[in-house]
Write a protein that holds these residues in place. Structure first.
Motif, PDB file in Angstrom:
ATOM      1  N   LYS A  59      45.429  49.255  97.565  1.00  0.00           N
ATOM      2  CA  LYS A  59      45.334  50.758  97.478  1.00  0.00           C
ATOM      3  C   LYS A  59      46.383  51.181  96.560  1.00  0.00           C
ATOM      4  O   LYS A  59      47.598  50.590  96.658  1.00  0.00           O
ATOM      5  CB  LYS A  59      45.496  51.220  99.018  1.00  0.00           C
ATOM      6  CG  LYS A  59      45.331  52.793  98.851  1.00  0.00           C
ATOM      7  CD  LYS A  59      45.301  53.593 100.439  1.00  0.00           C
ATOM      8  CE  LYS A  59      44.903  55.099 100.045  1.00  0.00           C
ATOM      9  NZ  LYS A  59      43.675  55.423  99.462  1.00  0.00           N
ATOM     10  N   ILE A  60      45.908  52.070  95.496  1.00  0.00           N
ATOM     11  CA  ILE A  60      46.759  52.504  94.344  1.00  0.00           C
ATOM     12  C   ILE A  60      47.791  53.566  95.058  1.00  0.00           C
ATOM     13  O   ILE A  60      47.302  54.539  95.577  1.00  0.00           O
ATOM     14  CB  ILE A  60      46.071  53.031  93.150  1.00  0.00           C
ATOM     15  CG1 ILE A  60      45.258  52.006  92.676  1.00  0.00           C
ATOM     16  CG2 ILE A  60      46.989  53.627  92.324  1.00  0.00           C
ATOM     17  CD1 ILE A  60      44.273  52.294  91.574  1.00  0.00           C
ATOM     18  N   THR A  61      49.182  53.306  95.081  1.00  0.00           N
ATOM     19  CA  THR A  61      49.961  54.386  95.747  1.00  0.00           C
ATOM     20  C   THR A  61      50.516  55.242  94.512  1.00  0.00           C
ATOM     21  O   THR A  61      51.019  56.512  94.831  1.00  0.00           O
ATOM     22  CB  THR A  61      50.891  53.720  96.432  1.00  0.00           C
ATOM     23  OG1 THR A  61      51.532  52.881  95.717  1.00  0.00           O
ATOM     24  CG2 THR A  61      50.366  52.915  97.553  1.00  0.00           C
ATOM     25  N   GLU A  62      50.558  54.820  93.383  1.00  0.00           N
ATOM     26  CA  GLU A  62      51.341  55.207  92.254  1.00  0.00           C
ATOM     27  C   GLU A  62      50.775  54.944  91.023  1.00  0.00           C
ATOM     28  O   GLU A  62      50.369  53.640  90.832  1.00  0.00           O
ATOM     29  CB  GLU A  62      52.839  55.267  92.215  1.00  0.00           C
ATOM     30  CG  GLU A  62      53.425  56.317  91.686  1.00  0.00           C
ATOM     31  CD  GLU A  62      55.042  55.853  91.787  1.00  0.00           C
ATOM     32  OE1 GLU A  62      55.455  55.302  92.754  1.00  0.00           O
ATOM     33  OE2 GLU A  62      55.828  56.010  90.644  1.00  0.00           O
ATOM     34  N   GLN A  63      50.562  55.780  90.006  1.00  0.00           N
ATOM     35  CA  GLN A  63      50.096  55.131  88.612  1.00  0.00           C
ATOM     36  C   GLN A  63      50.767  55.976  87.738  1.00  0.00           C
ATOM     37  O   GLN A  63      50.966  57.160  87.644  1.00  0.00           O
ATOM     38  CB  GLN A  63      48.558  55.031  88.288  1.00  0.00           C
ATOM     39  CG  GLN A  63      48.027  56.351  87.983  1.00  0.00           C
ATOM     40  CD  GLN A  63      46.417  56.132  87.829  1.00  0.00           C
ATOM     41  OE1 GLN A  63      45.738  55.810  88.745  1.00  0.00           O
ATOM     42  NE2 GLN A  63      46.174  56.471  86.520  1.00  0.00           N
ATOM     43  N   SER A  64      51.347  55.163  86.472  1.00  0.00           N
ATOM     44  CA  SER A  64      52.237  55.718  85.475  1.00  0.00           C
ATOM     45  C   SER A  64      52.288  54.869  84.213  1.00  0.00           C
ATOM     46  O   SER A  64      51.766  53.653  84.202  1.00  0.00           O
ATOM     47  CB  SER A  64      53.479  55.822  85.685  1.00  0.00           C
ATOM     48  OG  SER A  64      54.173  54.692  86.356  1.00  0.00           O
ATOM     49  N   PRO A  65      52.379  55.513  83.142  1.00  0.00           N
ATOM     50  CA  PRO A  65      52.679  54.725  81.843  1.00  0.00           C
ATOM     51  C   PRO A  65      53.510  53.605  82.062  1.00  0.00           C
ATOM     52  O   PRO A  65      54.595  53.908  82.658  1.00  0.00           O
ATOM     53  CB  PRO A  65      52.819  55.675  80.738  1.00  0.00           C
ATOM     54  CG  PRO A  65      52.637  57.106  81.372  1.00  0.00           C
ATOM     55  CD  PRO A  65      52.792  57.082  82.705  1.00  0.00           C
TER      56      PRO A  65
END
Lengths: 241, 241
Positions: free
Chosen positions: A62-68
């Protein structure tokens, strides 16, 4: 925290689904289990995830955070390298990936000695892309540089000249690299010769296409040293080292 | 024009006398003859000469001009490199010689894996010096970098810290290389770790001796990539690329 590069098809909404070798690696070699955290990278984006479910050959995260990705340079450097002899291309790919190149494009200039046929070039490309992937993993990149080629000189000049700044390394003279206006560019192309360098005609074509000739000083660099040094220097000027 | 490095004993007043392998090379391989011009280099000085007399194993050359070698950097860069594994030292010596290092000093830090005994270290030093000589010839240097070692960490820190500026590459943070005040220095020491980097204690010792910690950014460079990149960047900042 373990980091993996993923393909587009692993991204499914707010989940990342890993199959194949990486799934086996996560389960058996790394012995990870439900609740453990893994970072995935794709095209300069980092996805922090938690393992939700595992089967023998699939891992659901499960994706909890996404950022460059914080390790990706802001400057996108495209290295255009005339094909060198032997396995020097491999050293160039490994080192320039670590140093932050976004793309490495091989092409044939008049003085290239190595001229693989189409089949052999395709095999090389697969191997080179693998080397870039390994170096990207090892150095913590957020993106795997794309390895392209093998282009003709004219094809290379055309695609190289559409960058914000295009630099043509030429042993017979030009601006110093420290004088080139790199700091304001978002994309930068650098063209570097193979063992014999470029001829006058090639220099004229590159300059006609908008490239700035660059002279790297009085010491004669081997052809594999030049791209490594230039990538390091440009990344430093761009504030990325 | 052919270029050769010479030892002190070849210099005899206004003449240079070549014996041994180089004399044979000049006569038989290069087929040079009386009246031909040869350039000799020693310690950053270039001697332009004309062949006056040749025997089967000696070449007498009259010095017509002598001047500081134009290819030698003004900045004397001493690279202090913790001994890496395998033959990475050889790649570092070759590339950093091309890029203009004046001196390469190997030492042992706490995390060095490779720890050759005295005899093996002496053998390595001879081989390393030969690699530096070859790279100096190929790149047109006016001086062969001196390869020293293998020092202890404390010996290395002591000799490293007497430079105008001493930089300690540390993966846990420090100044950026672009912020270091290199341009006004005549001598610069750079200390770089082996595979495992340095520990906190080593960083403290180096800083206590006057070194500035330097951080090379977010991408993790392999231990052999780091000295090559740093040498290129410093030479660029010093206006030598």
């Amino acid at each position: 925290m373990p980091r993996f590069f993923i393909d587009e098809d692993a991204l499914r909404g707010d989940e990342i689904v890993i199959t194949g070798g990486d799934a086996v690696h996560i389960g058996r070699s790394l012995r990870m289990k439900t609740g453990d955290e893994i970072t995935f990278c794709r095209m300069g984006i980092e996805y922090k995830t938690v393992i939700e479910k595992m089967t023998s050959d699939e891992v659901y995260c499960k994706i909890t955070e996404q950022s460059p990705s914080s390790s990706e340079p802001r400057l996108r450097l495209s290295l255009y390298q005339a094909l060198p002899k032997q396995d020097k291309a491999e050293l160039i790919i490994q080192k320039c990936t670590e140093l932050g190149a976004a793309e490495i494009v091989f092409f044939l200039s008049r003085r290239c000695v190595s001229r693989p046929d189409e089949k052999s070039a395709q095999k090389k490309l697969i191997r080179w892309q693998k080397i870039a992937e390994e170096a990207a993993k090892q150095s913590g990149r957020g993106e795997i540089p794309v390895i392209r080629g093998i282009l003709s000189f004219d094809e290379a000049v055309n695609s190289f000249a559409d960058k914000d700044i295009s630099l043509f390394c030429y042993e017979n003279g030009g601006q110093r690299l420290s004088e080139a206006d790199i700091s304001s560019a978002n994309t930068c192309g650098v063209m570097i010769g193979a063992e014999g360098g470029f001829d006058r005609d090639e220099e004229e074509k590159a300059c006609a296409a908008g490239a700035t000739p660059i002279w790297l000083g009085k010491r004669i660099l081997r052809c594999e040293t030049c791209p490594i040094a230039v990538t390091a220097i440009i990344m430093n000027i761009a504030g990325e080292m």
